[in-house]
Design an enzyme around this catalytic site. Structure first.
Site, PDB file in Angstrom:
ATOM      1  N   GLY A   1      50.720  52.335  33.873  1.00 56.99           N
ATOM      2  CA  GLY A   1      51.943  51.816  34.885  1.00 56.99           C
ATOM      3  C   GLY A   1      51.473  52.247  36.176  1.00 56.99           C
ATOM      4  O   GLY A   1      50.470  52.295  36.811  1.00 56.99           O
TER       5      GLY A   1
ATOM      6  N   HIS B   1      46.154  45.982  37.964  1.00 59.89           N
ATOM      7  CA  HIS B   1      46.717  45.593  36.766  1.00 59.89           C
ATOM      8  C   HIS B   1      47.160  44.055  36.844  1.00 59.89           C
ATOM      9  O   HIS B   1      47.085  43.655  35.599  1.00 59.89           O
ATOM     10  CB  HIS B   1      47.922  46.583  36.872  1.00 59.89           C
TER      11      HIS B   1
ATOM     12  N   GLY C   1      39.461  47.164  33.175  1.00 56.15           N
ATOM     13  CA  GLY C   1      39.031  47.224  34.622  1.00 56.15           C
ATOM     14  C   GLY C   1      37.660  47.822  34.825  1.00 56.15           C
ATOM     15  O   GLY C   1      37.564  48.944  34.345  1.00 56.15           O
TER      16      GLY C   1
END
Ligand code: AMP
Length: 286
Positions: free
Chosen positions: A31, A37, A147
């Site tokens: 989050g 993201h 990532g």
């Protein structure tokens, strides 16, 4: 977009999709979304008919004294972003939904977790592997996106997936950066103004090593020394955790760069611990 907190409900939703022959992409996150993201989610949206984004600050990957309770959170904003980017489900469980009080089963890749971030964060990758395997099993995802900023994490998860024959394909995405080169991270909010001003030197140092390697330097310890000298001058607020040159797949230490190699680092700046990495290509005329 459906907001799901219950693992059981996630299983039944994904099972229904699979019955209809719909494939599933998964993006696991903790989050506090930034453009890194968003890039993963956008990329994953194009990979499968269905997209699950998970939002879970996983207690098992935080050590004692780490920032589990203060980790930045903004669930409402994250949900709006995931919805706008086309997620079908945002899976946001509570810790008790994911870990029974007598939870006792762990997944780990000890050799690859013994180096780099794992050295300073014992148990971290065991927590990561365990929660990501849970997410793979709950969703039955066909593809999952991670990532490359967290290079060690994706390398370990790729190995775990292969070793355990998990039928999921792992895709990775390049690091998204601020204009001045600083890798985006939810933890960048911890930086003071002075620290933020120096932080781009981390990536500049790595680029310096990459350029030296491209011009023919092959001695990893020489590259390290050059970066460290540069940081001593330009990054006085940083305290080095590690700076290594490793094999990008096995994470084994590399002394002489003869093939693919990765330079990776962690630098502490005040409350933040910043990680980054760069791929070192060999000089073309070698
Ligand atoms: P996190 O929420 O920090 O656990 O990260 C969730 C996913 O986003 C992981 O796969 C990270 O590697 C990825 N990620 C974090 N920062 C970046 C970035 N700057 N660029 C690209 N991917 C990132």
């Amino acid at each position: 977009m459906q907001l799901i907190a219950s693992p059981r409900e996630l299983v039944s939703t994904c099972r229904q999709w699979r019955r209809q022959d719909e494939d599933i992409a998964l993006v696991p996150t903790m989050g506090y979304y930034h453009a890194g993201h968003e890039d993963l989610i956008r990329h994953a949206r194009g990979l499968a008919k269905r997209l699950v984004v998970s939002l879970f600050v996983n207690p098992a990957q935080f050590g004692p004294g780490e920032d589990l309770t203060s980790y930045p959170r903004n669930a409402e904003r994250d949900a709006a972003i995931a919805r706008d980017l086309g997620a079908d489900v945002l899976f946001a469980p509570e810790p008790a939904d994911m870990y029974a009080s007598d939870h006792a089963t762990w997944v780990e890749v000890p050799d690859m977790a013994a180096t780099m971030c794992g050295q300073r964060r014992p148990g971290h990758f065991r927590g990561v592997c365990t929660v990501v395997l849970k997410l793979f099993m709950l969703t039955g995802a066909d593809v999952a996106v991670f990532g490359r900023k967290d290079w060690q994490q994706q390398a370990i998860l790729t190995r775990m997936t292969r070793d355990l024959n998990v039928p999921v394909r792992i895709e990775t995405r390049p690091t998204v950066r601020e204009e001045d080169g600083l890798a985006l991270s939810s933890r960048n909010v911890y930086l003071t103004r002075e620290e933020r001003a120096q932080a781009p030197e981390i990536y500049r140092g790595l680029c310096f090593a990459r350029d030296m390697a491209a011009q023919g330097a092959t001695d990893a310890s020489l590259l390290r020394q050059s970066v460290l000298r540069r940081w001593a001058e330009r990054l006085p607020l940083g305290r080095l955790d590690y700076l290594v040159v490793v094999d990008p797949v096995s994470l084994a230490s590399v002394q002489e760069i003869r093939g693919p190699a990765l330079m990776a680092c962690a630098v502490r700046m005040g409350r933040a611990r910043l990680i980054d990495n760069i791929e070192l290509a060999q000089s073309p005329d070698r």
